[in-house]
Scaffold this active site. Structure first.
Site, PDB file in Angstrom:
ATOM      1  N   SER A   1      -1.687  -4.606 -11.930  1.00 53.55           N
ATOM      2  CA  SER A   1      -1.759  -4.237 -10.763  1.00 53.55           C
ATOM      3  C   SER A   1      -0.520  -3.025 -10.496  1.00 53.55           C
ATOM      4  CB  SER A   1      -1.537  -5.132  -9.363  1.00 53.55           C
ATOM      5  OG  SER A   1      -0.269  -5.942  -9.955  1.00 53.55           O
TER       6      SER A   1
ATOM      7  N   GLY B   1       3.335  -4.638  -2.268  1.00 51.20           N
ATOM      8  CA  GLY B   1       2.280  -3.713  -2.426  1.00 51.20           C
ATOM      9  C   GLY B   1       1.116  -3.832  -2.015  1.00 51.20           C
TER      10      GLY B   1
ATOM     11  N   SER C   1       1.623  -2.901  -6.917  1.00 56.05           N
ATOM     12  CA  SER C   1       2.709  -3.850  -6.849  1.00 56.05           C
ATOM     13  C   SER C   1       3.852  -3.478  -6.659  1.00 56.05           C
ATOM     14  CB  SER C   1       2.185  -5.075  -7.658  1.00 56.05           C
ATOM     15  OG  SER C   1       2.302  -4.759  -9.060  1.00 56.05           O
TER      16      SER C   1
ATOM     17  N   VAL D   1      13.031 -10.649  -0.587  1.00 55.36           N
ATOM     18  CA  VAL D   1      13.783 -10.250  -1.455  1.00 55.36           C
ATOM     19  C   VAL D   1      14.124  -8.731  -1.379  1.00 55.36           C
ATOM     20  CG1 VAL D   1      13.838  -9.695  -4.240  1.00 55.36           C
ATOM     21  CG2 VAL D   1      12.561 -11.711  -3.229  1.00 55.36           C
TER      22      VAL D   1
ATOM     23  N   TYR E   1      -8.484 -15.245 -18.339  1.00 55.45           N
ATOM     24  CA  TYR E   1      -8.842 -14.550 -17.246  1.00 55.45           C
ATOM     25  C   TYR E   1     -10.228 -14.879 -17.204  1.00 55.45           C
ATOM     26  CZ  TYR E   1      -6.136 -11.280 -14.571  1.00 55.45           C
ATOM     27  OH  TYR E   1      -5.221 -10.739 -13.576  1.00 55.45           O
TER      28      TYR E   1
ATOM     29  N   THR F   1      -1.157  -6.240  -3.179  1.00 54.75           N
ATOM     30  CA  THR F   1      -2.150  -6.396  -4.081  1.00 54.75           C
ATOM     31  C   THR F   1      -2.549  -7.886  -4.236  1.00 54.75           C
ATOM     32  OG1 THR F   1      -0.617  -6.326  -5.784  1.00 54.75           O
ATOM     33  CG2 THR F   1      -1.709  -4.357  -5.425  1.00 54.75           C
ATOM     34  N   SER F   2      -2.043  -8.851  -3.490  1.00 52.39           N
ATOM     35  CA  SER F   2      -2.391 -10.083  -3.409  1.00 52.39           C
ATOM     36  C   SER F   2      -3.705 -10.445  -3.577  1.00 52.39           C
ATOM     37  CB  SER F   2      -1.510 -11.204  -2.288  1.00 52.39           C
ATOM     38  OG  SER F   2      -2.396 -11.827  -1.964  1.00 52.39           O
TER      39      SER F   2
ATOM     40  N   GLU G   1       0.572   0.009 -10.670  1.00 55.76           N
ATOM     41  CA  GLU G   1       0.297   1.179  -9.855  1.00 55.76           C
ATOM     42  C   GLU G   1       0.851   0.867  -8.524  1.00 55.76           C
ATOM     43  OE1 GLU G   1      -3.548   3.644 -10.638  1.00 55.76           O
ATOM     44  OE2 GLU G   1      -3.876   1.527 -10.938  1.00 55.76           O
TER      45      GLU G   1
END
Lengths: 637, 654
Positions: A283, A216, A287, A353, A557, A218-219, A285
């Site tokens: 994330s 995705g 990932s 994967v 966080y 998003t990393s 949406e």
């Protein structure tokens, strides 16, 4: 789905809709049970390379050409962003989110007050990608030739390549906005199924090509950055087109899914059958399932559904040595070390994967948001700890500190009715004046309950009772829901900040309970101090929240942003401060990462994190599985 | 020393007399009085009851209670009861009213005995800022019983939270130790948890003497690390973001207990006196003790100082509340910090004219001072010469400005009539009980009276020794080695530091820097030429070098005497008591026969230091099982004495 429901439906409407769809699912189920279990053949047959067919017609979110719907140099959808309109009011564009199309009156003041930002001082991002700044691809001709013969689509267009060369770390996005492009993949391939991946990996091994899996994108660990020292041709293996649910097994409540499916599609498609995975990382949406497995992702509702390692039943991964998978779907095995745990968190260093069997659950009958205001952060943490002790955590429970509470407040959309604003005023009066909460110390916990209606109500009471013992006051569903909505728009907000000289990011850790308060205080203070030392002209935003509770600790966080006017190299300053903050986290007993992963950003701390022997173990696995470093993204080790 | 340089004080700081009438007070001071301090930002205020509760319920104490119960065979409730009693005793001393009352009383007392109490206002202002940010640890030097009263009084006067005095906590528990056997461990547990909780909560500033004990010789003592480790632990374990250390240097023109101290050193016990007892003594109250200078040093951030020195991750794997001995790294860090604080205390101290005079007087043969007397103008001349040298060595002087030097000299001598007096243009040593001298005394008794005065002089000399000690050791090394090579000098310099490390405080592991500092200071006063590989004495440097060598002579002679004494010891094992009395007898004999010139060998402090020094050098070992403080001589002692520590200063006693 709170995240991307398009309208302004109230929670009740939503629940009703959920229930209807559950019922519809039951009614419409075909009498032939096996129909749902049909093994699906690879759909890629016949599709030609470089043909840009959009898959949106099939209800899938992510097209091969991501740039068609997503920003190339910022977060999320092209049509959704924050901006200041002509009147100087903040506004969120588009139609996708609850906040879309709304005016956010408090945001301007908050930005000016918090960062010393000024609407007059704007930095424009490079509007379109300058393809001439992109290095021409280094192609391995033999590989390309053979790949062509397989019929798997691929591209070496600059836009496609640039899109897959980055995640969403600050330095990555900042560079894109400046139009600076470093080493990027030389081509992108889009396998359509497991067998495609097998072919690609075989060819890569044969021709010594470097493969970097891309899900995705998003990393936030520099995991997708191409190692600059890599001299081989780099091929980005984009799994986004492997996005089908291959079967659903309703007897065992599992689904077999291709790894490229993104979270929102997975949930939506399962919902259509009356199920869900309940795995909702912030994330989700964008990932992908494969990305979750590769990074050991965590979802906000893990208290009910578990983290990704609890959710997977079976994983198929293609490695240079061949395919690794287990022979059965037993729910637990004692067969030596769990080979899944070589795959979970491998961050694309061992293989791709391709398919995952994941647990599914019937959709919850009832969902309810909630929130609690505490007089201070200390009390809030004590409450969360007690909730964890009694093991009665709701699907999600998050505690924001005072700064974040104010931030959330600043994101309140304009209220249309005078009654609502009157009620808000009354609430504020009650909490600050009547109850004597200090507006500069109070903090808020947001809650999400899920399950059968009676159970939810009972559960809710239990949690609120505990909260009351720590001075907590119930503060309504609205506040709770807005808190979760914030999760999905906060990444958009960073783009707005960057338009006005504000840069920032979030990072996370996990820490034992007794250290939660200390780590929060020390890391926040360290950030402020480091900013000052590094010459940042304005006090930074340094805030945190506790986002997950466990028996033995919590996930914390941190959000950190500052106004970089007057700095010659803001990204470097940012990185120095983040580095110092991570050192502080480790010195305070925090982990290197709870769910973002290590990538290349946090690699330097791996050895002290897992010990020499640990590194040796991981290395020897890598050496066996991938001796020629075909999966050469150089993450982790 | 880069750290030291950063925090080094500005030379010119304004000192304000806080005893002066309010009419004359400066604007700054006025501002202090009218604004009450903003509260501590680190967390909500906590009452002393809450503090006690937190200590009592700490996991740490519960653990220790269980352990003690198991060891002593008593029930957990009994042990807990004991804890409560210790706590009660300690917390009584935290009562603010107690401090207020003292502050009120002591204003009157201070006004009577001191001409002025000078305080540097910038330092005080920085302290006031610091108390809002992080837990503050006040670390005064310890020269008098009244040190903590002086500090508390000043803080109270300027609306800065009044500190909790570690010394009082320690003493209140000490009473308990004497009463109940086996509660030592319990007491330390309560004390350390108490201290840590105060730091954790920022309850109030904490004040403790890093030197541990009051210095009887007015010289800095090697720091004690127990309390230091206690206050560092909350930072190391991440329980506070930072801890602020604040060195305070209190310089007395004249110390209230001067004669008491000298007698203690000579082993003539006077009744054990408490602070109150001391002040009640009407004799003390009738006299003038000159001025007190209190210098508040710059706040030091433990976090900054410890950066790179400590790996805080080491605390990650064991619950932070469990008892855990500080490891080698943490101990080294604590020791380094403690030594640095002592150094900063020294640098912040003000050197009085009297202290310089004492240096000069001690270099005059004692017989001259007792019999024919020293010409006053000669003393003046030498003192003014020394003043210049001290300034070259970066000393901070409390030499009154805008007063003729002769007036300063005579008023100083007048203030210290307990030690010297002036008659017909000459200065003589004051010897107590002079009037009672009816019939002739045995020479030994006569000598003891001189010794008391000499030891007082020595104490005042000690007040400024830190200014000269590094160049003096170098001067000594030059005369011992007769070499000009830097590396040989450095080796000898380090050896001397090692031998005298109980006498003079040096930061461990910083010998090279000390050596460089000595070189640069001697170079600055033009006593030596320094090149890359060599240090050579200059033509004009003889006066300085010989003064510096003479300055350390009493130490050398005394050490040599005691080394010899031990070498002649027939038994391999000796008791500390016998050593002390043996040395004293020998020294007395030699002084009377005028074979030994220094009286300082009589000082019990020096005798103990020699033992510690020899222990550290491996020349004697303490026998652990013995209760009588027995020591065993090691072979290396003979080697050490053969080293001919100081060939120059040989004693002519055989």
């Amino acid at each position: 789905m709170a995240s991307n429901s398009s309208g302004d439906e109230s929670g009740r409407h939503q629940t009703a809709r959920h229930r209807l769809s559950v019922i519809a699912g039951h009614l419409q189920r075909p009498s032939d049970h096996n129909a749902a279990l049909l093994a699906v053949e690879c759909k890629a047959q016949g599709s030609k390379p470089n043909v840009n067919t959009s898959d949106r017609g099939e209800g899938k979110t992510v097209p091969r050409r991501r740039q068609e719907i997503m920003k190339w140099n910022g977060w999320g959808y092209s049509d959704s962003k924050f901006l200041f309109n002509k009147k100087g009011q903040a506004e969120f564009t588009g139609k996708r989110y609850r906040l879309s199309g709304m005016i956010i009156p408090g945001l301007k003041d908050w930005m000016e007050g918090t960062f010393g930002a000024n609407l007059q001082h704007k930095t424009q991002a490079t509007p379109v990608l300058n393809t001439s700044a992109v290095q021409p691809p280094t192609l391995n001709e033999a590989f390309v030739e053979e790949l062509k013969s397989t019929g798997i689509p691929f591209s070496h267009e600059a836009e496609d390549r640039v899109f897959r060369a980055h995640g969403h770390c600050l330095h990555e996005i900042f560079a894109l906005r400046e139009g600076k492009i470093g080493r990027i993949p030389d081509m992108v391939v889009w396998p359509n199924c497991h067998n495609d991946v097998v072919k690609i990996v075989e060819l890569a091994c044969k021709h010594n090509v470097c493969l970097i899996p891309y899900g995705g994108g998003t990393s936030v660990s520099s995991a997708l950055e191409c190692p600059p020292e890599e001299t081989r041709s780099i091929v980005s293996l984009d799994t986004s087109q492997m996005n089908r649910i291959l079967w659903i097994d309703e007897k065992n409540l599992t689904a077999h899914v291709e790894s490229g499916i993104v979270g929102q599609d997975l949930e939506r498609l399962l919902n259509e059958s009356g199920y869900c995975t309940g795995h909702e990382p912030d994330s989700m949406e964008f990932s992908s399932l494969g990305g979750w497995v590769a990074t050991r992702a965590s979802g906000m509702k893990k208290n009910i559904y578990g983290n990704i390692e609890d959710l997977v039943v079976h994983i198929k991964m293609v490695t240079p040595r061949g395919v690794i998978e287990k022979s059965c779907q037993g729910p637990r095995m004692s067969t030596g070390p769990d080979i899944h745990h070589f795959i979970l968190g491998s961050e694309g260093t061992l293989g791709v994967v391709t398919e995952v069997t994941i647990k599914i659950r019937p959709m919850p009958e009832y969902q309810k948001y909630g929130s609690v205001v505490f007089p201070n952060f200390e009390q809030g943490v004590a409450c969360l700890r007690e909730v964890a002790r009694q093991r009665c955590a709701p699907a999600s429970i998050r505690l924001m500190d005072n700064e974040q509470f104010k931030f959330g407040h600043a994101l309140k959309p304009q209220v249309s009715s005078i009654f609502t604003s009157f009620l808000d005023g009354l609430k504020k009066f009650y909490i600050t004046k009547f109850k004597g909460f200090d507006p500069n110390r109070l903090c808020v916990a947001t809650l999400l309950f899920e399950g059968a209606r009676e159970r939810v109500l009972q559960h809710e009471k239990q949690v609120y009772d505990i909260a009351a013992k720590f001075g907590g006051l119930a503060a309504g569903e609205d506040n709770g829901q807005r808190g979760y909505m914030l999760t999905f728009v906060i990444a958009y907000l960073r783009d707005l900040g960057m338009d006005y000289y504000v840069i920032g990011e979030s990072f996370e850790t996990s820490v034992p309970w007794d250290r939660v308060l200390d780590i929060c205080r020390n890391v926040k203070a360290r950030i402020v101090r480091e900013c000052k030392d590094k010459g940042v002209q304005f006090p930074p935003l340094s805030t945190c929240r506790v986002t997950q509770t466990y028996d033995a600790g919590a996930c914390v966080y941190f959000y950190f942003a500052f106004n970089y006017r007057g700095l010659s190299d803001p990204v470097h300053v940012y990185e120095q401060v983040e580095h110092a903050a991570r050192e502080e986290i480790l010195a305070n007993g925090g982990s290197l990462s709870h769910h973002h992963g290590v990538g290349k950003l946090r690699k330097e701390w791996m050895r002290e994190t897992v010990s020499n022997v640990g590194i040796g173990m991981l290395k020897s696995v890598k050496d066996y599985v991938d001796p020629n470093n075909i999966f050469g993204n150089r993450n982790l080790l | 020393y880069r750290v030291l340089d950063k925090v080094r004080l500005q030379d010119e700081e304004e000192f304000v007399d806080i005893l002066e009438d309010k009419r004359h007070c400066s604007d700054l001071r006025f501002a202090f009085r009218t604004f009450s301090p903003p509260p501590y930002k680190g967390g909500p205020a906590c009452s002393s009851a809450e503090l006690n509760q937190a200590v009592l319920e700490s996991q740490y104490l519960r653990y220790v209670v269980k352990e003690v119960a198991l060891e002593t065979g008593s029930s957990v409730e009994e042990v807990r009861d004991k804890v409560c009693r210790i706590m009660r005793e300690m917390s009584q001393n935290l009562q603010l009213r107690f401090i207020r009352l003292m502050a009120f009383t002591f204003r009157k007392v201070f006004k009577r005995v001191f001409s002025a109490v000078y305080v540097n206002m910038e330092g005080l202002q920085a302290l006031q800022q610091a108390t809002q940010e992080f837990p503050v640890i006040l670390m005064p030097n310890h020269r008098s019983y009244i040190d903590f009263l002086v500090v508390s009084y000043i803080l109270y006067n300027y609306d800065i939270p009044v500190p909790i005095v570690g010394e009082i906590l320690r003493r209140s528990g000490a009473f308990f130790i004497r009463r109940a056997i086996g509660s030592d461990k319990l007491y330390w547990a309560v004390l350390s948890e108490y201290v840590r909780t105060i730091v954790r909560t920022g309850f109030a500033p904490l004040e403790f003497f890093v030197e541990g004990l009051r210095s009887r010789t007015l010289k800095s003592l090697p720091p004690k690390l127990g309390m230091m480790n206690m206050i560092l632990e909350p930072f190391f374990k991440g329980e506070v973001y930072d801890v602020t250390l604040l060195p305070i240097s209190i310089s007395y023109d004249r110390v209230l207990e001067e004669s008491l101290l000298a007698h203690e050193l000579l082993g003539v016990p006077k009744p054990r006196e408490s602070t109150a007892g001391l002040l009640k003594a009407s004799k003390v109250l009738q006299e003038n003790y000159g001025c007190v200078h209190v210098n508040f040093g710059r706040p030091l951030s433990v976090r900054q100082l410890c950066e790179g020195k400590i790996n805080r991750c080491q605390y990650n794997l064991i619950p932070r509340d469990l008892p855990q001995k500080p490891n080698a790294e943490a101990q080294a860090c604590g020791s380094w910090l403690a030594h640095m604080i002592v150094r900063l205390q020294e640098e912040g101290a003000l050197t009085s004219p009297w202290s310089l005079m004492a240096c000069i007087l001690l270099q005059i043969p004692t017989t001259v001072l007792t019999e024919e007397g020293l010409l006053f103008h000669q003393l003046t001349e030498r003192t003014l010469w020394l003043r210049k040298l001290a300034l070259d060595f970066r000393a901070r002087l409390s030499w009154p400005e805008k007063v003729p030097d002769s007036d300063v000299m005579s008023s100083t001598v007048a203030l210290h009539r307990s030690v010297v007096y002036r008659k017909a243009g000459r200065v003589y040593l004051t010897r107590n009980d002079e009037l009672e001298r009816k019939h002739s005394m045995v020479p030994e008794e006569d000598m003891m009276r001189t010794a008391a005065a000499v030891l007082m002089l020595a104490s005042y000399r000690n007040q400024c020794l830190h200014v000269f000690v590094r160049p003096a050791l170098l001067a000594l090394a030059m005369s011992i080695t007769k070499s000009t090579k830097k590396d040989e000098l450095l080796t000898c310099f380090c050896f001397l530091q090692e031998v005298f490390s109980n006498e003079f405080v040096f930061i461990p592991g910083k010998s090279t820097q000390d050596f460089d500092e000595a070189c640069s200071l001697l170079h600055k006063c033009k006593a030596v030429h320094v090149s890359q590989w060599e240090v050579t004495d200059s033509d004009t440097g003889l006066e300085v070098l010989s003064f510096l060598q003479e300055l350390l002579k009493p130490f050398i002679e005394s050490y040599q005497l005691m080394f010899r004494f031990l070498c002649e010891e027939r038994d391999c094992v000796f008791r500390e008591k016998d050593f002390v009395s043996g040395v004293r007898t020998l020294a007395t004999k030699l002084i009377v026969s005028r074979e030994l010139h220094t009286y300082e060998a009589l000082s019990s402090d020096m005798q103990k230091n020699v033992l510690s020094s020899l222990r550290r050098l491996g020349a004697v070992t303490k026998i652990e099982i013995s209760e009588n403080n027995e020591y065993k001589l090691e072979e290396s002692l003979r080697r050490l004495s053969r080293l001919h520590l100081m060939p120059d200063c040989s004693l002519n006693w055989n």
